[in-house]
Design an enzyme around this catalytic site. Structure first.
Site, short mmCIF file in Angstrom:
data_model
loop_
_atom_site.label_atom_id
_atom_site.label_comp_id
_atom_site.label_asym_id
_atom_site.label_seq_id
_atom_site.Cartn_x
_atom_site.Cartn_y
_atom_site.Cartn_z
N GLY A 25 -60.40 -24.50 44.41
CA GLY A 25 -60.26 -25.04 43.07
C GLY A 25 -61.35 -24.65 42.08
O GLY A 25 -61.64 -25.40 41.15
N THR A 26 -61.94 -23.47 42.24
CA THR A 26 -62.97 -23.08 41.26
C THR A 26 -62.34 -22.80 39.90
O THR A 26 -62.98 -23.02 38.87
CB THR A 26 -63.79 -21.86 41.72
OG1 THR A 26 -62.94 -20.73 41.82
CG2 THR A 26 -64.49 -22.11 43.03
N ASN A 27 -61.11 -22.34 39.87
CA ASN A 27 -60.46 -22.15 38.57
C ASN A 27 -60.14 -23.49 37.91
O ASN A 27 -60.26 -23.63 36.69
CB ASN A 27 -59.19 -21.30 38.72
CG ASN A 27 -59.53 -19.82 38.78
OD1 ASN A 27 -59.94 -19.24 37.78
ND2 ASN A 27 -59.39 -19.22 39.95
N MET A 61 -51.15 -21.06 46.28
CA MET A 61 -50.72 -20.02 47.22
C MET A 61 -49.30 -20.26 47.74
O MET A 61 -49.03 -20.09 48.92
CB MET A 61 -51.70 -19.95 48.39
CG MET A 61 -53.13 -19.72 47.99
SD MET A 61 -53.35 -18.20 47.01
CE MET A 61 -55.13 -18.16 46.88
N ILE A 95 -45.06 -19.59 47.02
CA ILE A 95 -44.01 -18.93 46.24
C ILE A 95 -42.87 -19.92 46.07
O ILE A 95 -42.42 -20.55 47.03
CB ILE A 95 -43.57 -17.62 46.93
CG1 ILE A 95 -44.76 -16.65 46.86
CG2 ILE A 95 -42.33 -17.04 46.24
CD1 ILE A 95 -44.51 -15.29 47.40
N LEU A 96 -42.45 -20.10 44.80
CA LEU A 96 -41.44 -21.11 44.48
C LEU A 96 -40.06 -20.48 44.32
O LEU A 96 -39.93 -19.29 44.08
CB LEU A 96 -41.83 -21.81 43.18
CG LEU A 96 -43.17 -22.55 43.19
CD1 LEU A 96 -43.52 -23.03 41.78
CD2 LEU A 96 -43.15 -23.70 44.18
N ASN A 149 -50.13 -18.24 35.43
CA ASN A 149 -50.80 -17.99 36.71
C ASN A 149 -52.01 -17.11 36.48
O ASN A 149 -51.97 -16.21 35.63
CB ASN A 149 -49.81 -17.25 37.63
CG ASN A 149 -50.43 -16.85 38.96
OD1 ASN A 149 -51.08 -17.66 39.63
ND2 ASN A 149 -50.24 -15.60 39.36
N HIS A 202 -54.30 -14.31 38.31
CA HIS A 202 -54.27 -13.40 39.46
C HIS A 202 -55.55 -12.56 39.45
O HIS A 202 -55.94 -12.04 38.40
CB HIS A 202 -53.04 -12.48 39.39
CG HIS A 202 -52.95 -11.58 40.58
ND1 HIS A 202 -52.55 -12.04 41.82
CD2 HIS A 202 -53.24 -10.27 40.73
CE1 HIS A 202 -52.61 -11.04 42.68
NE2 HIS A 202 -53.02 -9.95 42.05
C1 GAR Z 1 -58.60 -17.08 42.87
O1 GAR Z 1 -59.28 -15.85 42.92
C2 GAR Z 1 -57.20 -16.91 42.34
O2 GAR Z 1 -57.10 -15.96 41.31
C3 GAR Z 1 -56.51 -16.41 43.56
O3 GAR Z 1 -57.05 -17.16 44.63
C4 GAR Z 1 -58.35 -17.61 44.28
C5 GAR Z 1 -58.33 -19.12 44.34
O4 GAR Z 1 -59.56 -19.63 44.02
N1 GAR Z 1 -55.09 -16.56 43.43
C6 GAR Z 1 -54.23 -15.72 43.99
O5 GAR Z 1 -54.57 -14.80 44.69
C7 GAR Z 1 -52.77 -16.04 43.71
N2 GAR Z 1 -51.99 -14.84 43.84
P1 GAR Z 1 -59.80 -21.12 43.53
O6 GAR Z 1 -58.96 -22.06 44.42
O7 GAR Z 1 -61.27 -21.32 43.78
O8 GAR Z 1 -59.42 -21.24 42.09
#
Ligand code: GAR
Length: 217
Positions: free
Chosen positions: A19-21, A97, A99-100, A114, A116
């Site tokens: 969940g850093t994003n 992570m 796919i819906l 999203n 990426h």
């Molecule tokens: C992030 O780098 C995000 O862009 C990627 O997973 C990581 C999750 O980090 N997402 C994907 O690869 C989706 N295709 P987070 O949980 O710390 O935000």
């Protein structure tokens, strides 16, 4: 565009892990950079996702819908119902992570985005997630990589691109160091920007292209 009495866009953030994003969004909100946004809900596909703790600390309601043990259609239906019940205007996939089923993207057409961790259309689509994306970029030998925020459609990582940011790859990079730089310098920057643009009603989708309207003065 917006008819909520609060005047704020109700945003749900979907997560599966660290969940850093999500944290970058919470921090941008706390800095006053998302004045039209209300983080109304965080939905996790896993009960043990650390992202849930981040949400709770920030006072955002959370809900777990376990992906494990359910058919894709069932998971998608439960998710849709949850988001509709919470009157969500914008859905943000932030390290989600799962796919819906295609129906989701009909309900939330141009209202789901999203992030990426690559410059789409490179290193994207099914199987390209998390660290795998950076492993692929390094083994291909590209000299730049970055992140993309795009509207989510039924085609995995295939929807109209809202924002992208690039950084150079360094010779000593490992998948882990690259992942960290892409997050810090790209994802955590452009995801809050994209949410802000949406909340200001400044994104217009024309075919595959997203036009960004000038800020009103
Ligand atoms: C992030 O780098 C995000 O862009 C990627 O997973 C990581 C999750 O980090 N997402 C994907 O690869 C989706 N295709 P987070 O949980 O710390 O935000």
């Amino acid at each position: 565009m917006l008819t909520r009495p609060s005047g704020k866009v109700r945003v749900a953030v979907l997560v599966s892990g660290g969940g850093t994003n999500l944290q970058a969004l919470i921090d941008a909100g706390a800095r006053g950079e998302l004045p039209n946004v209300e983080f109304a809900l965080v939905v996790s596909s896993a009960a043990d996702a650390y992202a849930l703790e981040r949400a709770e600390k920030a006072g955002i309601p959370t809900k777990v819908i376990e992906r494990r043990g359910k058919k894709r259609e069932t998971f998608t239906r439960l998710l849709c119902e949850t988001l509709q019940d919470a009157q969500i205007d914008l859905v943000v996939f932030a390290g989600f992570m799962v796919i819906l089923s295609p129906q989701f993207f009909e309900v939330f057409e141009n209202r789901a985005m999203n992030v990426h961790p690559a410059l789409i259309p490179s290193f994207c689509g099914e199987g390209y997630y998390g660290l795998h994306v950076h492993e692929a970029a390094l083994s291909y030998g590209v000299k730049v990589t970055g992140a993309t925020v795009h509207f989510a459609t039924a085609v995995t990582d295939g929807g109209p691109i809202i924002l992208q940011k690039a950084i150079p790859i360094e010779e000593q990079d490992t998948p882990e160091t690259l992942q960290r730089r892409v997050m810090e310098q790209c994802e955590w920057v452009i995801l809050p920007q994209a949410v802000r643009l949406f909340s200001e009603g400044r994104l217009e989708v024309v075919g595959r292209t997203v036009r960004i309207r000038e800020e009103e003065r």
